[in-house]
Design a protein around this motif. Sequence first.
Motif, PDB file in Angstrom:
ATOM      1  N   TRP A 262       0.087  -6.566   5.036  1.00 39.89           N
ATOM      2  CA  TRP A 262       0.041  -5.599   4.689  1.00 39.89           C
ATOM      3  C   TRP A 262       1.870  -5.210   4.554  1.00 39.89           C
ATOM      4  N   ILE A 263       1.788  -4.315   3.728  1.00 42.88           N
ATOM      5  CA  ILE A 263       3.193  -3.678   3.165  1.00 42.88           C
ATOM      6  C   ILE A 263       3.314  -2.350   2.539  1.00 42.88           C
ATOM      7  N   PRO A 264       3.743  -1.475   4.020  1.00 40.06           N
ATOM      8  CA  PRO A 264       3.894  -0.372   3.662  1.00 40.06           C
ATOM      9  C   PRO A 264       4.438   0.323   2.666  1.00 40.06           C
ATOM     10  N   VAL A 265       4.495   1.289   1.544  1.00 41.72           N
ATOM     11  CA  VAL A 265       5.933   1.420   0.479  1.00 41.72           C
ATOM     12  C   VAL A 265       5.633   3.133   0.467  1.00 41.72           C
ATOM     13  N   GLN A 266       7.019   4.160   1.027  1.00 41.06           N
ATOM     14  CA  GLN A 266       6.996   5.047   0.409  1.00 41.06           C
ATOM     15  C   GLN A 266       6.471   5.542  -0.707  1.00 41.06           C
TER      16      GLN A 266
ATOM     17  N   VAL B 263       0.697  -1.515   0.204  1.00 44.01           N
ATOM     18  CA  VAL B 263       0.159   0.145  -0.294  1.00 44.01           C
ATOM     19  C   VAL B 263       0.853   1.309   0.352  1.00 44.01           C
ATOM     20  N   PRO B 264       0.644   1.903  -0.839  1.00 39.81           N
ATOM     21  CA  PRO B 264       2.119   3.284  -1.118  1.00 39.81           C
ATOM     22  C   PRO B 264       0.713   4.189  -0.135  1.00 39.81           C
ATOM     23  N   LEU B 265       2.559   4.880   0.528  1.00 32.79           N
ATOM     24  CA  LEU B 265       1.655   6.159   1.389  1.00 32.79           C
ATOM     25  C   LEU B 265       2.068   6.996   1.213  1.00 32.79           C
ATOM     26  N   GLY B 266       1.676   8.440   1.479  1.00 34.59           N
ATOM     27  CA  GLY B 266       1.413  10.026   1.162  1.00 34.59           C
ATOM     28  C   GLY B 266       2.595  10.589   1.951  1.00 34.59           C
ATOM     29  N   ARG B 267       2.314  11.374   2.324  1.00 34.66           N
ATOM     30  CA  ARG B 267       3.343  12.777   3.184  1.00 34.66           C
ATOM     31  C   ARG B 267       3.037  12.291   4.327  1.00 34.66           C
ATOM     32  N   MET B 268       1.731  12.049   4.734  1.00 30.78           N
ATOM     33  CA  MET B 268       0.535  11.970   6.601  1.00 30.78           C
ATOM     34  C   MET B 268       0.769  10.185   6.600  1.00 30.78           C
ATOM     35  N   HIS B 269       1.224  10.353   5.753  1.00 32.65           N
ATOM     36  CA  HIS B 269       1.522   8.148   6.397  1.00 32.65           C
ATOM     37  C   HIS B 269      -0.130   7.675   6.163  1.00 32.65           C
ATOM     38  N   HIS B 270      -0.467   8.673   4.947  1.00 36.70           N
ATOM     39  CA  HIS B 270      -2.167   7.834   4.281  1.00 36.70           C
ATOM     40  C   HIS B 270      -2.069   7.319   3.381  1.00 36.70           C
ATOM     41  N   PRO B 271      -2.981   6.492   2.945  1.00 38.48           N
ATOM     42  CA  PRO B 271      -2.987   5.466   1.600  1.00 38.48           C
ATOM     43  C   PRO B 271      -3.424   6.510   1.207  1.00 38.48           C
ATOM     44  N   LEU B 272      -2.457   6.185  -0.505  1.00 39.85           N
ATOM     45  CA  LEU B 272      -2.819   7.167  -1.689  1.00 39.85           C
ATOM     46  C   LEU B 272      -3.930   6.759  -2.321  1.00 39.85           C
TER      47      LEU B 272
END
Length: 220
Positions: A116-120, A75-84
């Motif tokens: 779930w693997i978060p990715v910048q 899941v790609p995350l934005g600057r606020m660490h929220h899913p994009l």
Amino acid sequence: MLGPPGSEKELLMRSRAIAGMTVAELARDIGWSVPQQLHKSKGFVGRLLEATLGAQAGNRAEPDFPVLGIELKSVPLGRMHHPLESTFVCHASLTSIGNEAWETSTVYRKLARVLWIPVQGVRSVPLPERIIGTGVLWTPSTLQMSLLRSDWEELAGRVGRGEAEFISARVGVTLQLRPKGANARARSWALDEDGTCFRHAPRAFYLRAAFTRQILDGSC
């Protein structure tokens, strides 16, 4: 590339070992090259994680780690660490889904347990430099499962009644049914209100970004 993990513990150890690495470092470890523009290589990060962690299912309608019953989702995350963006779950069979049950559906199998693997995902950061986050192993709570089931039954029921082409992406609290194809001309078989087959844009189930955010925050 590693073979499939033999246990949930081993899978978690593998996911923790790559946390903090960049996409370029991860790719270099398995001999892959990284595309400079992600929009031309949609799904690259997901495939990279699958290869690194030893996923086996590929495009089959079962969890990525079949023996463990665990699905892998990046899941790609934005600057606020929220899913994009919303998260692809699986393709929908527009001709047979109306006869399926929730407990045997592909959506249920895919979401019963998820790593779930978060990715910048900040677009100003070049893809090779984006950082892999710490994995989160998730099992839906009773409330979450109830919400998912309610959405699936609503959407599956409408498809079964021949209403696929009239379903808006606004339908559903956790899930949504949206077009999914290699291009705008892609077509698959669907049923109309009279039960007659016709060619229709393929559809797929997605998890809404707001719901995914709650999962990662542990707030739902």
